[in-house]
Design an enzyme around this catalytic site. Structure first.
Site, mmCIF file in Angstrom:
data_model
loop_
_atom_site.group_PDB
_atom_site.id
_atom_site.type_symbol
_atom_site.label_atom_id
_atom_site.label_comp_id
_atom_site.label_asym_id
_atom_site.label_seq_id
_atom_site.Cartn_x
_atom_site.Cartn_y
_atom_site.Cartn_z
ATOM 1 N N ARG A 105 3.371 8.339 6.942
ATOM 2 C CA ARG A 105 3.274 9.753 6.619
ATOM 3 C C ARG A 105 2.702 10.530 7.795
ATOM 4 O O ARG A 105 1.598 10.239 8.254
ATOM 5 C CB ARG A 105 2.402 9.947 5.368
ATOM 6 C CG ARG A 105 2.379 11.379 4.863
ATOM 7 C CD ARG A 105 1.774 11.464 3.484
ATOM 8 N NE ARG A 105 0.351 11.142 3.461
ATOM 9 C CZ ARG A 105 -0.405 11.178 2.380
ATOM 10 N NH1 ARG A 105 0.135 11.488 1.207
ATOM 11 N NH2 ARG A 105 -1.687 10.882 2.431
ATOM 12 N N THR A 109 2.520 17.164 8.786
ATOM 13 C CA THR A 109 3.556 17.679 7.881
ATOM 14 C C THR A 109 3.592 16.962 6.536
ATOM 15 O O THR A 109 4.197 17.460 5.585
ATOM 16 C CB THR A 109 4.935 17.550 8.528
ATOM 17 O OG1 THR A 109 5.272 16.148 8.666
ATOM 18 C CG2 THR A 109 4.966 18.204 9.895
ATOM 19 N N ASP A 201 -6.571 4.605 -1.592
ATOM 20 C CA ASP A 201 -5.398 4.238 -0.799
ATOM 21 C C ASP A 201 -4.995 2.806 -1.144
ATOM 22 O O ASP A 201 -5.735 1.858 -0.880
ATOM 23 C CB ASP A 201 -5.722 4.352 0.697
ATOM 24 C CG ASP A 201 -4.506 4.102 1.564
ATOM 25 O OD1 ASP A 201 -4.035 2.943 1.616
ATOM 26 O OD2 ASP A 201 -4.023 5.060 2.189
ATOM 27 N N ASP A 204 -4.916 0.249 1.814
ATOM 28 C CA ASP A 204 -6.246 -0.145 2.259
ATOM 29 C C ASP A 204 -6.906 -1.097 1.272
ATOM 30 O O ASP A 204 -7.592 -2.057 1.669
ATOM 31 C CB ASP A 204 -7.128 1.089 2.447
ATOM 32 C CG ASP A 204 -6.780 1.869 3.712
ATOM 33 O OD1 ASP A 204 -6.195 1.269 4.629
ATOM 34 O OD2 ASP A 204 -7.092 3.070 3.756
#
Length: 210
Positions: A105, A109, A201, A204
């Site tokens: 990602r 943006t 996340d 993670d």
């Protein structure tokens, strides 16, 4: 065609999701529970796969019995976090073919940028199940599915552990023929585009990188 979001409310799925949400759940336990949950989600997403019949011999007599029809199922993992769901899916269907889409990602943006793409042949003849634990903005899922369609895939489903309403809306709007299977649709996204309340996340937590 109008796509549907299927929320898997099986008690075991919901209990395991609660364990995954807990911040004190260790990396090893997170991997273990995610794999178990993926198997249960896989059971639901494959519920209506096409069957045909074949003639077999039991120890007692011949019979006509149901078997899966067509070319082998294809699981597509959106790397890296998709690997956590992929393992459980393969526990359920070890003969499935596997594809990988590498996406990251863009921090500015929030758009998905592809860095890797590898698929089995004959995607047009396979049921394709795309897996990624989190459907947040929807950009990665949309990018992966768009690419799969460019490669000929016609029968696609998307499986995630958690979804945000924003991601669900984007995916359904862009690909109205792709059903979503998830354990929960959460409240929404925070200012960093993380699902809340969510579980943090997923990558993670799977790999212990944060």
């Amino acid at each position: 065609m109008t796509a549907t979001t299927h929320v898997i409310d099986h008690p075991l799925v919901q209990h395991k999701l609660s364990v995954l949400r807990m911040k004190e759940t260790s990396t090893s336990k997170f991997r273990e529970i995610l794999r178990e949950t993926a198997l249960l989600l896989g059971y639901e997403v494959t519920r209506d796969l096409r069957l045909t019949t074949t003639r077999i011999e039991t120890p007692l007599q011949p019979m006509d019995t149901p078997v899966l029809d067509g070319k082998k199922l294809c699981f597509v993992s959106i790397m890296r976090a998709g690997e956590g769901l992929l393992e459980g899916m393969l526990d359920l269907v070890p003969s499935a073919r596997v594809g990988h889409v590498g996406l990251y990602r863009d921090p500015e943006t929030l758009e998905a940028v592809e860095y890797y793409f590898k698929m089995p042949s004959h995607l047009d003849e396979r049921e394709v199940i795309v897996v990624d634990p989190m459907l947040a903005t929807g950009h990665s899922a949309v990018a992966a599915i768009t690419r799969l369609k460019q490669e000929g895939a016609r029968h696609i489903r998307f499986v995630c552990l958690l979804a945000a309403p924003e991601g669900v809306a984007v995916l359904h709007e862009t690909h109205p023929d792709v059903d979503i299977y998830t354990a929960a649709v959460d409240e929404g996204l925070n200012e960093k585009a993380y699902i809340v309340p969510g579980l943090g996340d997923a990558g993670d937590r799977i790999y212990g990188t944060k």
